[in-house]
Write a protein that holds these residues in place. Structure first.
Motif: not given
Length: 308
Positions: A162-190
Protein backbone atom coordinates in the motif's frame (compact mmCIF):
# COMPACT_ATOMS: atom_id res chain seq x y z
CA UNK A 1 12.09 28.57 -21.99
CA UNK A 2 11.55 27.64 -18.35
CA UNK A 3 12.95 30.16 -15.85
CA UNK A 4 15.94 28.99 -13.84
CA UNK A 5 15.14 27.83 -10.31
CA UNK A 6 16.10 30.30 -7.59
CA UNK A 7 18.10 28.60 -4.85
CA UNK A 8 18.72 31.39 -2.32
CA UNK A 9 15.21 32.31 -1.21
CA UNK A 10 14.72 34.86 1.57
CA UNK A 11 12.04 33.97 4.11
CA UNK A 12 12.70 37.33 5.78
CA UNK A 13 12.48 40.02 3.13
CA UNK A 14 15.70 41.94 2.61
CA UNK A 15 13.74 45.21 2.59
CA UNK A 16 12.62 44.27 6.12
CA UNK A 17 16.05 43.20 7.35
CA UNK A 18 17.52 46.49 6.11
CA UNK A 19 15.46 48.34 8.72
CA UNK A 20 17.65 46.70 11.40
CA UNK A 21 20.99 47.65 9.83
CA UNK A 22 23.61 50.34 10.03
CA UNK A 23 26.40 51.19 7.62
CA UNK A 24 29.49 49.05 8.18
CA UNK A 25 33.08 50.22 8.42
CA UNK A 26 35.20 50.92 5.36
CA UNK A 27 32.41 50.69 2.85
CA UNK A 28 31.28 47.22 3.90
CA UNK A 29 27.63 48.11 3.28
CA UNK A 30 24.59 47.77 5.51
CA UNK A 31 25.02 45.26 8.32
CA UNK A 32 22.99 43.77 11.15
CA UNK A 33 23.85 41.57 14.10
CA UNK A 34 22.78 37.91 14.06
CA UNK A 35 22.47 35.81 17.22
CA UNK A 36 22.46 32.03 16.87
CA UNK A 37 19.66 30.82 19.16
CA UNK A 38 20.78 27.20 18.76
CA UNK A 39 24.27 28.14 20.00
CA UNK A 40 23.78 31.25 22.15
CA UNK A 41 27.40 31.23 23.32
CA UNK A 42 28.64 31.59 19.76
CA UNK A 43 29.81 35.08 18.79
CA UNK A 44 28.58 36.01 15.33
CA UNK A 45 30.12 38.66 13.13
CA UNK A 46 28.02 41.45 11.67
CA UNK A 47 26.37 40.33 8.44
CA UNK A 48 24.73 41.76 5.34
CA UNK A 49 21.02 41.29 4.68
CA UNK A 50 21.86 39.14 1.66
CA UNK A 51 23.45 36.51 3.90
CA UNK A 52 20.64 36.45 6.49
CA UNK A 53 17.12 35.08 6.62
CA UNK A 54 17.33 32.80 3.58
CA UNK A 55 16.88 29.10 2.83
CA UNK A 56 18.35 27.01 0.04
CA UNK A 57 15.53 25.99 -2.38
CA UNK A 58 12.70 26.60 0.09
CA UNK A 59 10.36 26.32 -2.89
CA UNK A 60 12.01 23.68 -5.06
CA UNK A 61 9.54 23.56 -7.99
CA UNK A 62 8.89 26.60 -10.19
CA UNK A 63 10.39 28.91 -7.60
CA UNK A 64 10.03 31.85 -10.01
CA UNK A 65 6.24 31.65 -9.59
CA UNK A 66 6.49 31.96 -5.81
CA UNK A 67 9.14 34.70 -6.00
CA UNK A 68 6.91 36.70 -8.35
CA UNK A 69 4.07 36.51 -5.81
CA UNK A 70 6.32 37.48 -2.90
CA UNK A 71 7.80 40.37 -4.91
CA UNK A 72 4.32 41.75 -5.56
CA UNK A 73 4.02 42.23 -1.78
CA UNK A 74 7.55 43.39 -1.05
CA UNK A 75 7.50 46.12 -3.72
CA UNK A 76 5.16 48.27 -1.65
CA UNK A 77 7.05 47.87 1.63
CA UNK A 78 9.62 50.66 1.29
CA UNK A 79 7.16 53.55 0.83
CA UNK A 80 4.88 52.04 3.49
CA UNK A 81 7.81 52.00 5.94
CA UNK A 82 8.49 55.67 5.17
CA UNK A 83 4.87 56.45 6.05
CA UNK A 84 5.25 54.59 9.35
CA UNK A 85 8.42 56.48 10.23
CA UNK A 86 6.73 59.78 9.34
CA UNK A 87 3.86 58.95 11.70
CA UNK A 88 1.31 58.77 8.86
CA UNK A 89 0.75 55.04 8.22
CA UNK A 90 -3.02 55.39 7.72
CA UNK A 91 -3.18 58.41 5.42
CA UNK A 92 -2.89 56.26 2.31
CA UNK A 93 -4.95 53.03 2.25
CA UNK A 94 -2.37 51.55 -0.14
CA UNK A 95 0.22 51.70 2.65
CA UNK A 96 -2.12 49.97 5.09
CA UNK A 97 -2.73 47.16 2.62
CA UNK A 98 0.99 46.84 1.88
CA UNK A 99 1.84 46.56 5.58
CA UNK A 100 -0.94 44.07 6.30
CA UNK A 101 0.14 41.96 3.32
CA UNK A 102 3.72 42.04 4.59
CA UNK A 103 2.53 40.60 7.92
CA UNK A 104 0.62 37.85 6.08
CA UNK A 105 3.59 37.09 3.82
CA UNK A 106 5.93 36.50 6.76
CA UNK A 107 3.32 34.47 8.62
CA UNK A 108 2.90 32.08 5.66
CA UNK A 109 6.38 32.03 4.08
CA UNK A 110 8.09 30.44 7.03
CA UNK A 111 9.94 27.44 8.44
CA UNK A 112 6.85 26.86 10.58
CA UNK A 113 4.54 26.52 7.57
CA UNK A 114 6.83 24.06 5.80
CA UNK A 115 7.01 21.95 8.98
CA UNK A 116 3.21 21.95 9.38
CA UNK A 117 2.77 21.10 5.69
CA UNK A 118 5.28 18.21 5.80
CA UNK A 119 3.83 16.75 9.01
CA UNK A 120 0.29 16.98 7.64
CA UNK A 121 1.22 15.16 4.42
CA UNK A 122 3.03 12.39 6.31
CA UNK A 123 0.11 12.00 8.73
CA UNK A 124 -2.37 11.68 5.86
CA UNK A 125 -0.11 9.17 4.08
CA UNK A 126 0.11 6.94 7.17
CA UNK A 127 -3.66 7.15 7.68
CA UNK A 128 -4.31 6.31 4.03
CA UNK A 129 -2.01 3.29 4.18
CA UNK A 130 -3.90 1.97 7.20
CA UNK A 131 -7.27 2.54 5.53
CA UNK A 132 -6.20 0.71 2.38
CA UNK A 133 -5.07 -2.33 4.36
CA UNK A 134 -8.18 -2.41 6.54
CA UNK A 135 -10.85 -1.61 3.94
CA UNK A 136 -9.46 -2.99 0.68
CA UNK A 137 -7.25 -6.01 1.49
CA UNK A 138 -8.52 -8.14 -1.40
CA UNK A 139 -8.06 -5.36 -3.94
CA UNK A 140 -4.51 -4.85 -2.65
CA UNK A 141 -3.75 -8.58 -2.99
CA UNK A 142 -5.04 -8.63 -6.57
CA UNK A 143 -3.07 -5.54 -7.53
CA UNK A 144 0.08 -6.90 -5.86
CA UNK A 145 -0.30 -10.15 -7.78
CA UNK A 146 -0.77 -8.23 -11.03
CA UNK A 147 2.29 -6.00 -10.46
CA UNK A 148 4.69 -8.35 -8.68
CA UNK A 149 3.37 -11.91 -9.26
CA UNK A 150 3.49 -12.36 -5.49
CA UNK A 151 0.70 -13.58 -3.21
CA UNK A 152 0.63 -11.25 -0.18
CA UNK A 153 -0.90 -12.64 2.99
CA UNK A 154 -0.06 -10.74 6.18
CA UNK A 155 -0.98 -7.16 7.04
CA UNK A 156 2.70 -6.19 7.09
CA UNK A 157 3.28 -7.14 3.46
CA UNK A 158 -0.02 -5.54 2.46
CA UNK A 159 0.98 -2.37 4.27
CA UNK A 160 4.31 -2.27 2.48
CA UNK A 161 2.57 -2.67 -0.88
CA UNK A 162 0.00 0.00 0.00
CA UNK A 163 2.86 2.35 0.82
CA UNK A 164 4.41 1.56 -2.56
CA UNK A 165 1.14 2.44 -4.30
CA UNK A 166 0.93 5.72 -2.42
CA UNK A 167 4.51 6.60 -3.38
CA UNK A 168 3.65 5.94 -7.03
CA UNK A 169 0.65 8.28 -6.96
CA UNK A 170 0.70 11.62 -8.72
CA UNK A 171 0.14 13.47 -5.45
CA UNK A 172 3.11 11.75 -3.79
CA UNK A 173 5.30 12.48 -6.80
CA UNK A 174 4.33 16.15 -6.64
CA UNK A 175 5.11 16.12 -2.92
CA UNK A 176 8.58 14.76 -3.62
CA UNK A 177 9.46 17.20 -6.40
CA UNK A 178 8.09 20.21 -4.52
CA UNK A 179 5.22 21.10 -6.85
CA UNK A 180 2.62 20.36 -4.18
CA UNK A 181 4.39 22.58 -1.65
CA UNK A 182 4.64 25.49 -4.07
CA UNK A 183 0.94 25.23 -4.87
CA UNK A 184 0.07 24.80 -1.20
CA UNK A 185 2.02 27.80 0.08
CA UNK A 186 0.72 30.11 -2.67
CA UNK A 187 -2.86 29.00 -1.96
CA UNK A 188 -2.34 29.47 1.77
CA UNK A 189 -1.02 32.99 1.24
CA UNK A 190 -4.16 33.94 -0.71
CA UNK A 191 -6.42 32.34 1.93
CA UNK A 192 -4.75 34.07 4.87
CA UNK A 193 -4.62 37.36 2.96
CA UNK A 194 -8.39 37.16 2.46
CA UNK A 195 -8.96 36.20 6.11
CA UNK A 196 -6.79 39.12 7.28
CA UNK A 197 -8.47 41.71 5.05
CA UNK A 198 -11.15 42.66 7.66
CA UNK A 199 -8.49 43.12 10.35
CA UNK A 200 -7.02 46.53 11.09
CA UNK A 201 -3.43 47.48 11.71
CA UNK A 202 -1.67 48.52 14.89
CA UNK A 203 1.70 50.27 14.69
CA UNK A 204 3.39 49.84 18.07
CA UNK A 205 6.52 51.52 19.40
CA UNK A 206 8.36 50.76 22.66
CA UNK A 207 8.37 53.18 25.57
CA UNK A 208 11.94 51.96 26.01
CA UNK A 209 14.09 49.26 24.49
CA UNK A 210 14.11 47.88 20.96
CA UNK A 211 12.60 45.09 18.92
CA UNK A 212 14.58 42.27 17.35
CA UNK A 213 13.43 40.05 14.52
CA UNK A 214 13.70 36.28 14.13
CA UNK A 215 13.92 34.09 11.05
CA UNK A 216 10.26 33.11 11.67
CA UNK A 217 9.12 36.70 12.22
CA UNK A 218 5.41 36.76 11.33
CA UNK A 219 3.88 35.10 14.39
CA UNK A 220 0.39 34.29 15.55
CA UNK A 221 0.16 35.02 19.27
CA UNK A 222 -2.21 34.97 22.21
CA UNK A 223 -1.65 37.46 25.00
CA UNK A 224 -3.77 35.77 27.68
CA UNK A 225 -0.79 33.70 28.85
CA UNK A 226 2.61 34.59 30.25
CA UNK A 227 4.83 34.17 28.39
CA UNK A 228 2.76 34.80 25.26
CA UNK A 229 1.79 31.61 23.42
CA UNK A 230 2.49 31.51 19.68
CA UNK A 231 2.20 29.54 16.44
CA UNK A 232 -1.47 28.68 16.89
CA UNK A 233 -3.87 28.59 13.92
CA UNK A 234 -4.76 31.96 12.41
CA UNK A 235 -8.36 31.93 13.67
CA UNK A 236 -7.26 31.04 17.22
CA UNK A 237 -4.83 33.97 17.54
CA UNK A 238 -5.36 37.33 19.21
CA UNK A 239 -3.04 38.90 16.66
CA UNK A 240 -0.37 38.31 14.04
CA UNK A 241 2.74 40.37 14.79
CA UNK A 242 5.75 41.42 12.74
CA UNK A 243 8.67 43.63 13.86
CA UNK A 244 9.61 46.04 11.04
CA UNK A 245 12.36 48.05 12.74
CA UNK A 246 14.02 48.34 16.15
CA UNK A 247 11.36 50.92 17.03
CA UNK A 248 8.25 49.62 15.22
CA UNK A 249 6.14 46.49 15.31
CA UNK A 250 3.01 45.73 13.28
CA UNK A 251 0.09 43.82 14.80
CA UNK A 252 -3.24 42.88 13.28
CA UNK A 253 -5.98 44.26 15.52
CA UNK A 254 -9.52 45.58 15.85
CA UNK A 255 -8.75 49.16 14.84
CA UNK A 256 -6.07 51.21 13.14
CA UNK A 257 -3.91 52.81 15.79
CA UNK A 258 -0.44 54.07 16.59
CA UNK A 259 0.50 53.30 20.18
CA UNK A 260 3.31 52.68 22.62
CA UNK A 261 3.87 49.58 24.70
CA UNK A 262 5.78 49.16 27.97
CA UNK A 263 9.23 47.61 28.22
CA UNK A 264 7.79 44.43 29.75
CA UNK A 265 5.61 43.84 26.67
CA UNK A 266 8.57 44.56 24.38
CA UNK A 267 10.48 41.86 26.26
CA UNK A 268 7.55 39.45 25.89
CA UNK A 269 7.38 40.05 22.13
CA UNK A 270 11.14 39.68 21.75
CA UNK A 271 11.01 36.45 23.75
CA UNK A 272 8.43 35.05 21.34
CA UNK A 273 10.68 35.92 18.38
CA UNK A 274 13.60 34.12 20.05
CA UNK A 275 11.60 31.01 20.95
CA UNK A 276 9.96 30.78 17.53
CA UNK A 277 13.22 31.26 15.61
CA UNK A 278 14.47 28.37 13.54
CA UNK A 279 18.15 29.33 13.88
CA UNK A 280 18.75 33.08 14.16
CA UNK A 281 17.41 36.35 15.45
CA UNK A 282 18.66 39.68 14.10
CA UNK A 283 19.04 43.14 15.59
CA UNK A 284 20.64 46.53 15.10
CA UNK A 285 24.43 46.25 15.55
CA UNK A 286 24.46 48.79 18.39
CA UNK A 287 21.82 46.93 20.42
CA UNK A 288 24.28 45.50 22.91
CA UNK A 289 21.76 45.11 25.74
CA UNK A 290 19.35 43.40 23.37
CA UNK A 291 22.09 41.03 22.24
CA UNK A 292 22.67 40.03 25.86
CA UNK A 293 18.91 39.60 26.36
CA UNK A 294 18.69 37.39 23.26
CA UNK A 295 21.57 35.17 24.31
CA UNK A 296 20.28 34.80 27.88
CA UNK A 297 16.74 34.05 26.72
CA UNK A 298 17.91 31.50 24.13
CA UNK A 299 20.15 29.83 26.72
CA UNK A 300 17.29 29.49 29.22
CA UNK A 301 14.94 28.23 26.51
CA UNK A 302 17.38 25.52 25.43
CA UNK A 303 18.08 24.53 29.04
CA UNK A 304 14.36 24.26 29.84
CA UNK A 305 13.79 22.03 26.80
CA UNK A 306 16.77 19.84 27.60
CA UNK A 307 15.41 19.24 31.12
CA UNK A 308 11.93 18.20 29.97
Amino acid sequence: MKAAEIRRQHLVSQVLLKQFTTAGLEGSGLQLRPVDVRNPERRNKLASTRTCGWVDTFVAFDSASAEKLWDSVERGAHTAFEAVYAGTPFVNPVHVEALRDLVVLHYVRSHRYRSVYTNAFETVSVKLRSQLVQQYPEQLRREALRQTRLHLAGSGSLGAFAERLIEQSEVAQEFENGKLFRTSIEDMFHKVRAAAAPWHLEVLTPESGQFLIGDNPGLSIRTDTKPFSYNMAFNDAHSIVLPISPRHLLALGRENLVGTIPRATVNDLNTVQIRAADHYVYMHPRSTRLETFARDTARRWRTDHANR
